[in-house]
Scaffold this active site. Sequence first.
Site, PDB file in Angstrom:
ATOM      1  CG  HIS A  92      -1.481   3.519   4.492  1.00  0.00           C
ATOM      2  ND1 HIS A  92      -2.246   2.884   5.433  1.00  0.00           N
ATOM      3  CD2 HIS A  92      -0.886   2.540   3.756  1.00  0.00           C
ATOM      4  CE1 HIS A  92      -2.131   1.575   5.281  1.00  0.00           C
ATOM      5  NE2 HIS A  92      -1.304   1.343   4.267  1.00  0.00           N
TER       6      HIS A  92
ATOM      7  CB  SER B  86      -0.929   0.005   1.224  1.00  0.00           C
ATOM      8  OG  SER B  86      -0.203  -0.244   2.415  1.00  0.00           O
TER       9      SER B  86
END
Length: 241
Positions: free
Chosen positions: A222, A21
Site C-alpha cells: 500500500h 484501502s
Amino acid sequence: MPPAPGARPAPRVDYVALGDSYSSGTGAPPYQSGSCYRSARGYAQLWADTHEVSSFRYVACGGATTQSMTDQFAALDAGTDLVSITIGGNDVGFANTMLTCVTGSDTSCVNAVDNGIEAARTTLPGRLDATYATIRTRAPNATVVVLGYPHLVEPSGTCLSATKRAALNRGSDELHAVISARAAAAGVRYVDARAHFAGHGACGPSPWINSFSLFRLAESFHPNATGYAQGYLPLLNTATS
C-alpha cells in the site's frame, strides 16, 4: 491573502471520499479508531485540508469491495459536489494474490495473478458499472473522480523474483484497462496512477509503496505517507483543478 478586488472566492465543496484501502490511507499510520485503517495522511484528508470544503465525509474503508459499499453510499446526497474513489482491487483478490506472490513459487504467483485478471475481465465490469451508477444516482450533481492503482513493485526492485514483479505489474495494467473503460462508459473521470508512481514502486530506491512485512500485513503493498502526499494527492489536485 484576500482575493483580488472583483475576484470571486473559490466555491466551498461538499466532498465525500469513498473506496478501499488505497482511499482510506492504509499504509500511512496512525489510524483513526475502528477497523478501516483510515488515516489522516491519506490523500482524501490531505485534499480536504488544502481546499475550501464545507463538509468532508471520509468513509473509505480498508478491505472494501464493490459489494460492501452500502454504508459508504449513505454518505452521498444531492448536495455532494465531489466524490473520489478507488475500488476493484479487492474484488479480484488483491490480498490473497499479494500473499501468494510473497510466500509461494513463481508459478503460484503467476496463477494467482491470472485468476485475478480473469475476474477483472468477467466479474468486475458489471460490478463497477453498478457502483458508478449508484454514485451517480445518489450524488447527481457531483464530480466523480475514479483513481487507478499504480504498479506495485519496481520492475528492477530488490524484492520477489523478476517473474513475480512482472506478474504483479501486469495485474495492475489489467485493472487499469478494466476500470478506465468502465469509468469512461459511466461518464466519470478516471485518473491513471501508473506513470506518476513510476520509479517509486515497492522495493525500489525511492519507494512510495510499502514492501511486504509480516508484522504490518495490512499495510504491505500500500502507499506510504509519501505515496499519498506526493503520489495520489497531486493526481486528485489535477483532476479537480
